[in-house]
Design an enzyme around this catalytic site. Structure first.
Site, PDB file in Angstrom:
ATOM      1  N   HIS A 210      52.554 137.074 118.982  1.00  0.00           N
ATOM      2  CA  HIS A 210      53.096 135.735 119.241  1.00  0.00           C
ATOM      3  C   HIS A 210      54.593 135.741 119.489  1.00  0.00           C
ATOM      4  CE1 HIS A 210      49.384 134.082 116.888  1.00  0.00           C
ATOM      5  NE2 HIS A 210      49.091 134.497 118.097  1.00  0.00           N
ATOM      6  N   CYS A 218      64.033 139.622 130.007  1.00  0.00           N
ATOM      7  CA  CYS A 218      64.442 139.188 131.340  1.00  0.00           C
ATOM      8  C   CYS A 218      63.228 138.708 132.126  1.00  0.00           C
ATOM      9  CB  CYS A 218      65.124 140.339 132.084  1.00  0.00           C
ATOM     10  SG  CYS A 218      65.612 139.904 133.770  1.00  0.00           S
ATOM     11  N   CYS A 261      70.104 143.170 138.552  1.00  0.00           N
ATOM     12  CA  CYS A 261      69.011 142.227 138.282  1.00  0.00           C
ATOM     13  C   CYS A 261      69.555 140.819 138.100  1.00  0.00           C
ATOM     14  CB  CYS A 261      68.235 142.660 137.036  1.00  0.00           C
ATOM     15  SG  CYS A 261      66.996 141.488 136.466  1.00  0.00           S
ATOM     16  N   GLN A 325      43.089 132.606 100.553  1.00  0.00           N
ATOM     17  CA  GLN A 325      41.999 131.722 100.960  1.00  0.00           C
ATOM     18  C   GLN A 325      40.843 132.488 101.587  1.00  0.00           C
ATOM     19  OE1 GLN A 325      44.685 129.229 103.357  1.00  0.00           O
ATOM     20  NE2 GLN A 325      44.131 127.504 102.057  1.00  0.00           N
TER      21      GLN A 325
END
Length: 388
Positions: A210, A218, A261, A325
């Protein structure tokens, strides 16, 4: 026995008829949250819920209470209290007794030593000890949202998190040590707090599904930059470019160091609607398929497609889960080999507590003692790597 900040805390069991005495930190217990109900509407209840709907139980008292729900009306539980118990069951947080946790940690240590390709799969629960809130715990972000929607109750206000002030937990550091010793081969993480990398996990040793709040990349050449500050999006000093999937602007306001770039840099956080980065997911899948043992730490394994990775390794599946849990994968942990020995392990409780006991069985005494004593030095090193 150093097992956490609540080592000497005592709780009173919420079952009014309980005669087992106070709940010690070494006992098995269950923390629950239902919803707020006026005291006069709880006068005939068998559980002493507090005014906000919280209650703590001996684990055996909680399990007995749950079993009674499936029996006839002779249980004496009113419909109103039955509804509260069922609501509490959805997010109940279970803590195994110290005796059980220690036994399971010793079993997991043996599995790790025998494993040829052990990986870790981590979630928000390994960072709660650092000060980060979780998502599905009794006061988690999504729990608060659901409570507000269903009961109209106000969620607990959590102060904004300063990720730069957070430092790795015992579990983060234990993972690094296992990587260094060769007992662990790779880490797959759903966390974006950057604590794995800060603790010393190298770039090639982790797949951050994530993203990472301290990393930007970039748009053009895909070069990545790890920063000592949080890389937020929504920059307005460069042309705004809203993502077609999440509708947010990922640009951070900086540009690529490569003058040929000169592309715009963007944060790496995966928001709702975004696809996982294909190269990151491909790498995670590759390591998961090679694994013969998976340590799932601090996660309820509810997020797809990431959760599927824990069962995609070699046969037989050896899965260890440590969190507070229940998950849909608990039964996998309890499968037995031909000799009747569990292939994996299911530990309910805080990851730091389990990992402390595990490291005692993995590292020689002198090495363990020095490594734990050096944590203060490592904490100072972390400070120098974060811009406060």
């Amino acid at each position: 026995m150093a097992t956490g900040s609540d080592d000497f805390k005592l709780w009173k069991c919420a079952v009014i008829s309980c005669e087992k005495g106070p709940i010690k930190s070494t006992d098995g217990r269950v923390d629950t949250r239902a919803y707020a109900l006026p005291k006069n509407e709880r006068s005939d209840f068998q559980v002493n819920w507090d005014d906000k709907g919280f209650a703590t139980f001996h684990d055996v008292c909680w399990y007995t209470l749950i079993k009674r729900l499936s029996k006839d009306k002779a249980s004496g539980i009113t419909k109103a209290e039955e509804d509260m118990i069922k609501e509490a069951l959805k997010t109940a947080e279970i803590h195994d007794s110290y005796e059980k946790l220690k036994k399971e940690a010793e079993h997991v240590a043996k599995l790790i030593k025998k494993s040829e390709y052990c990986i870790a799969f981590t979630g928000a629960g390994i960072s709660t000890a650092a000060g980060i809130g979780d998502f599905r715990g009794i006061t988690g972000k999504w729990t608060e949202r659901d409570k507000a929607k269903k009961q109209g109750t106000k969620g607990t206000k959590v102060p904004p998190r300063n990720l730069q002030a957070l430092r790795p937990t015992y579990t983060h550091e234990a993972i690094v040590k296992l990587l260094e010793k060769g007992y662990m081969k790779h880490v797959i993480s759903q966390n974006v707090d950057g604590l794995h990398r800060l603790s010393g996990v190298k770039e090639g040793q982790i797949s951050e599904l994530h993203g990472n709040g301290f990393e930007e990349k970039c748009e053009k050449c895909k070069k990545r930059y790890v920063r000592n500050f949080r890389c937020g999006g929504k920059a307005t000093n460069v042309p705004v470019n809203k993502c077609t999937k999440c509708r947010l602007n990922h640009r951070t306001g900086r540009v690529c160091d490569d003058k040929k770039c000169n592309g715009y840099l963007m944060n790496t956080i995966i928001n709702f609607g975004d696809y996982l980065e294909s190269d990151v997911l491909d790498g995670a899948e590759k390591h998961a398929e090679q694994s013969d043992l998976v340590l799932a730490l601090g996660t309820t394994l509810q997020v797809s497609p990431a959760n599927n990775l824990v069962e995609s390794g070699q046969d037989p599946t050896r899965l260890v889960i440590c969190n507070r849990q229940v998950t849909d994968y608990d039964q996998t942990c309890l499968e037995l080999d031909d000799n009747g020995v569990p292939l994996g392990s299911r530990v309910f409780g805080d990851c730091d507590k389990m990992m402390r006991e595990l490291m005692r069985s993995v590292l020689p005494g002198d090495e363990l003692k020095k490594w734990e004593q050096d944590r203060e030095v490592r904490m100072l090193a972390y400070d120098t790597q974060r811009k406060l």
